[in-house]
Design an enzyme around this catalytic site. Sequence first.
Site, PDB file in Angstrom:
ATOM      1  N   HIS A  47       0.860  -1.189   0.000  1.00  0.00           N
ATOM      2  CA  HIS A  47       0.000   0.000   0.000  1.00  0.00           C
ATOM      3  C   HIS A  47       0.890   1.231   0.000  1.00  0.00           C
ATOM      4  O   HIS A  47       1.602   1.498   0.972  1.00  0.00           O
ATOM      5  CB  HIS A  47      -0.925   0.020   1.211  1.00  0.00           C
ATOM      6  CG  HIS A  47      -1.692   1.301   1.323  1.00  0.00           C
ATOM      7  ND1 HIS A  47      -2.564   1.725   0.346  1.00  0.00           N
ATOM      8  CD2 HIS A  47      -1.697   2.280   2.270  1.00  0.00           C
ATOM      9  CE1 HIS A  47      -3.077   2.892   0.695  1.00  0.00           C
ATOM     10  NE2 HIS A  47      -2.557   3.261   1.852  1.00  0.00           N
ATOM     11  N   ASP A  49       1.074   5.140  -0.276  1.00  0.00           N
ATOM     12  CA  ASP A  49       0.411   6.438  -0.219  1.00  0.00           C
ATOM     13  C   ASP A  49       1.060   7.419  -1.183  1.00  0.00           C
ATOM     14  O   ASP A  49       2.276   7.606  -1.165  1.00  0.00           O
ATOM     15  CB  ASP A  49       0.499   7.021   1.198  1.00  0.00           C
ATOM     16  CG  ASP A  49      -0.393   6.283   2.177  1.00  0.00           C
ATOM     17  OD1 ASP A  49      -1.589   6.165   1.900  1.00  0.00           O
ATOM     18  OD2 ASP A  49       0.128   5.829   3.214  1.00  0.00           O
ATOM     19  N   ASP A 171      -7.466   1.753   2.422  1.00  0.00           N
ATOM     20  CA  ASP A 171      -7.069   2.705   3.456  1.00  0.00           C
ATOM     21  C   ASP A 171      -7.989   3.906   3.647  1.00  0.00           C
ATOM     22  O   ASP A 171      -7.943   4.533   4.698  1.00  0.00           O
ATOM     23  CB  ASP A 171      -5.644   3.200   3.178  1.00  0.00           C
ATOM     24  CG  ASP A 171      -4.981   3.784   4.413  1.00  0.00           C
ATOM     25  OD1 ASP A 171      -5.382   3.417   5.537  1.00  0.00           O
ATOM     26  OD2 ASP A 171      -4.067   4.602   4.266  1.00  0.00           O
ATOM     27  N   HIS A 416      -6.167   9.830  -0.594  1.00  0.00           N
ATOM     28  CA  HIS A 416      -6.864   9.846   0.698  1.00  0.00           C
ATOM     29  C   HIS A 416      -6.035  10.469   1.825  1.00  0.00           C
ATOM     30  O   HIS A 416      -6.528  10.530   2.967  1.00  0.00           O
ATOM     31  CB  HIS A 416      -7.326   8.436   1.082  1.00  0.00           C
ATOM     32  CG  HIS A 416      -6.234   7.415   1.181  1.00  0.00           C
ATOM     33  ND1 HIS A 416      -5.853   6.639   0.106  1.00  0.00           N
ATOM     34  CD2 HIS A 416      -5.439   7.038   2.211  1.00  0.00           C
ATOM     35  CE1 HIS A 416      -4.880   5.839   0.474  1.00  0.00           C
ATOM     36  NE2 HIS A 416      -4.603   6.059   1.758  1.00  0.00           N
TER      37      HIS A 416
END
Length: 999
Positions: A47, A49, A171, A416
């Site tokens: 994951h 970001d 997330d 996000h």
Amino acid sequence: MLRTLIYTTFILFQIFFVRLTLATCGYESCHPTKADKLNVHLVPHTHDDVGWLKTVDQYFYGANNSIQHAGVQYILDSVIPQLRDDPNKRFIYVEMAFFYRWWRQQSDEMKKTVKTLVEEGRLEFINGGWCMNDEASTHYNAIIDQMTLGLKFLNDTFGECGRPRVAWHIDPFGHSKEQAALFAQMGFDGFYFARLDYADKENRLKDKTMEELWQGSTSLGSVADLFYGALFHHYDAPEGFCFDQFCADDPIQDDPNLFDMNVDEKVKKFLKFVKDQASHFKTNHIILTMGSDFQYENANEWYKNMDKLIKYVNAQEETSGVHVLYSTPSCYTYALNKAGVKWTTKQDDFFPYANAPHSFWTGYFTSRPAIKGYVRQTNNFLQVCKQLDVLSGLQTKNAASESMTLKQAMGVAQHHDAVSGTEKQHVANDYAKRLAIGIQNCQNLVSDSLSSIMSKDQKTMPPTSEFCHYLNISICSSTESQKSFTVTVYNPLARSTNSFVRVPVDLLRYTVTDPDGKTVPTQILDVTKETKRVRGNRGSATHELFFPVSAPALGYSTYLVTADSKLVFQPVHDPSSRSSEPSQYTPRQQSNADTIIKNEYMSLSFDGTTGLLKSITDLESRKILPVSQSFFWYNSSSGNNKDNQPSGAYIFRPNQTDAFPLFKDSVQMHIVQGDLVQEIQQQYTPWVSQVIRLFKGQRHAEFEWTVGPIPFKDGLGKEIICRFDTKLATNKTFYTDANGRQILTRVRNHRDTWQYNDTEPVAGNYYPVNSRIFIKDSNLQLTVLNDRSQGGSSMMNGSLELMVHRRMFWDDHYGVGEALNEPGQFGDGLIARGKMYVLVAPPEKSASLHRDLGEKVYMAPWVSFTPMVSDWSKKFNTKYSALKHELPANVHLLTLEHLENNMHLLRLEHQYEKGEDANMSKPVTVSLQGLFAPFEITMAEEVNLGANQFQKDVKRLHWDIVNGSDRKMGSNYEALNDSLDVELQPFQIRTFRIHVKRG
């Protein structure tokens, strides 16, 4: 010769056949499962970001590791050889902002290797957007754009095998019903996420409803249905099985000749975990996410241990009943689909999200209000930029590059931890910088496009367009330094629009003429003390020139502005002047008499004692709504004896239920009277003010608020709200939008799918408000539209509130590692300024009003300026429309974007839900033939919402549901006739690749 030809043909066929058989991407690439076993799908993933603690480029390169060790380029460098060397292994990748960066740096040989891995389903792209976007503070237009950007890159690079089949939002902090509907229309078969309310999750685990069919839109039906799954163990590996180089879990030690052998213990622990997980799910398939944030820089460590895990668990499968395999979310979805299970359904959303009784993630709905406003404004300009790129026909390589910079910046900004406001301050600065650079590049494109359209002979070009980004605080050198200038108003809507322009000036008399040479009425206003305070030393304009403008559909109008030097020093109230009239400024009298301002549609009264709004009258229905509006603040909790959870970037947690008023007995008030606009200027505190405006001919009132810097020396964190209090009989019910589109019903202290426990009475009732919030009874409806995403609620019957700003001392312990304490322009704290648009009308008329106004707010006219040149009207086109006829009032031109050569992307949207309005909710037909003036559409190919698959080829998985029939996930494909007639059902968006021929 013949034998040679036959042999050669045979060899070529063999090569072609091998290539076809190897290209087994999609569901055909899934490893087989076992019907009599519990199948454990291991999904290796990272994951990543797109900015959070570090900037997007710092994350890519692995820079600034003093904050966090993370380098995405090394993850991909490490994973690819593992996949290449073992066809059994799988890996998924999600964020195209990173993959695009990595791909551009690879050799042709490496690109060939990766393409093979994609064709064989070993490397699978999931989700496929430029980022994993937030779902609370994003607008649907921007969501579609960022998804389209990533999906186009995948399609151009890898073809059909690059098309993601599953959405993956592991997330984001809560999940939107509109997001699910959008994903369904993009052709996805499944949607997986990790974060859902702790109480909701507990209930779902008990009832085995962690996986269901989400019915994303009542209006669209099964087209918007999407299978979803909530992950069991967040998005991390099970405890004891994280094999990343930064994890502390032991590897699988299986050599009997070495000490500390633990393979039996590991297998036993693994079997216990998966059987426990399986007990909460309906089928003999479960998914394990093997990875987490920025993991797999050392992919060998992961795969070596997972290989051992698969080997030793499967060696016992006949006795344990557990079979383990490498898999992907799409393969897992396919297995569930074939499991022969009937699925329950969900109709509401997953907001708000709380991971503990006192930890409601509702603060980020408002965090960093300036970034949120900037992102929304930039989305507006990006649509202008893309439209003019198409309409001008320039479409040079430079133009493509100039628009791409802003597309990518906006794609990153939807992440996000970007528009959500949950990033570190230096990362927020980086997001803003990227948007500013993208805007600058697109300004060049817009200026060139307007010049090309304006020029009558394509030889004489107008001066370069100038853009003023601080008009909201009366800064614009183009108008302050010039005694004559032009104002060009570009309208991105497919219908003509009437609005007002206000520009900063230093003189008192101006003459403004419209595109037809007619004099336009004007009004001069003083720049307020509050505006001077906010802008500091960045501007010096003393007045604002205010005048009405009208712009044709998908076109522009140019207004010529000239200072009247003969009248500059005349008395300001000279009634003989035909040019701009200065406004009448009146301080509030001490007579206790109410103040009233009104136009053709509305009347607003203000209490003579307090200076606050007292009532709004809808003059058409002659109905009066008693309403008070003011500002209040919640004291941010720093933690207490119940829980040490403080308010922060993510979390909203006031230390008491009641909000404190931001005024004592009354507010300071000035009244501005004029023929075009009337203003009530209110000063609540030295750092909170508001201007309420009522425009001539407009159906709404505008509330412009200014808040900040929020005082900090008292040691109290503060969360500022704007609240409207009425006597409407709302019965705990209020309404908010979902990503600027659907309207959802909210009920205070209630959840549709579980028994709500009221542990945080305020924060637990806050919801994301992306474009509007309203309350109503059978008589009247009060609707408030906003210009950026905010948190909102109705904490009392007849009341609604929006949070506009936040500042606090404490980090909320969810990773960002710093308090939400923005320094602002001058280092003393952020000042935020924004607008709300207020409507009052009977409920049956309100939908048409707020839908129309909502479109105008988020796709507002864009204003540019140039110095005046002589004979402007003779040399240049002062008015232009790219449409031969306007679109119907319920149809929105959502996208007009250049693709390649003479091919563009076109989206048409029906703006109304089923049953929302008696007239506007009806189906409508638009003909593409003869629609655009600059070109003729010769062919239109319908594609899905993400524009990466022809609509006729969309074949989604079908799901059986409890108490219902098989849900046919059809594409609603309708071939266009020769007239290119497009029929739109309520709330439908149809997307086309159009081929055009220019005259």
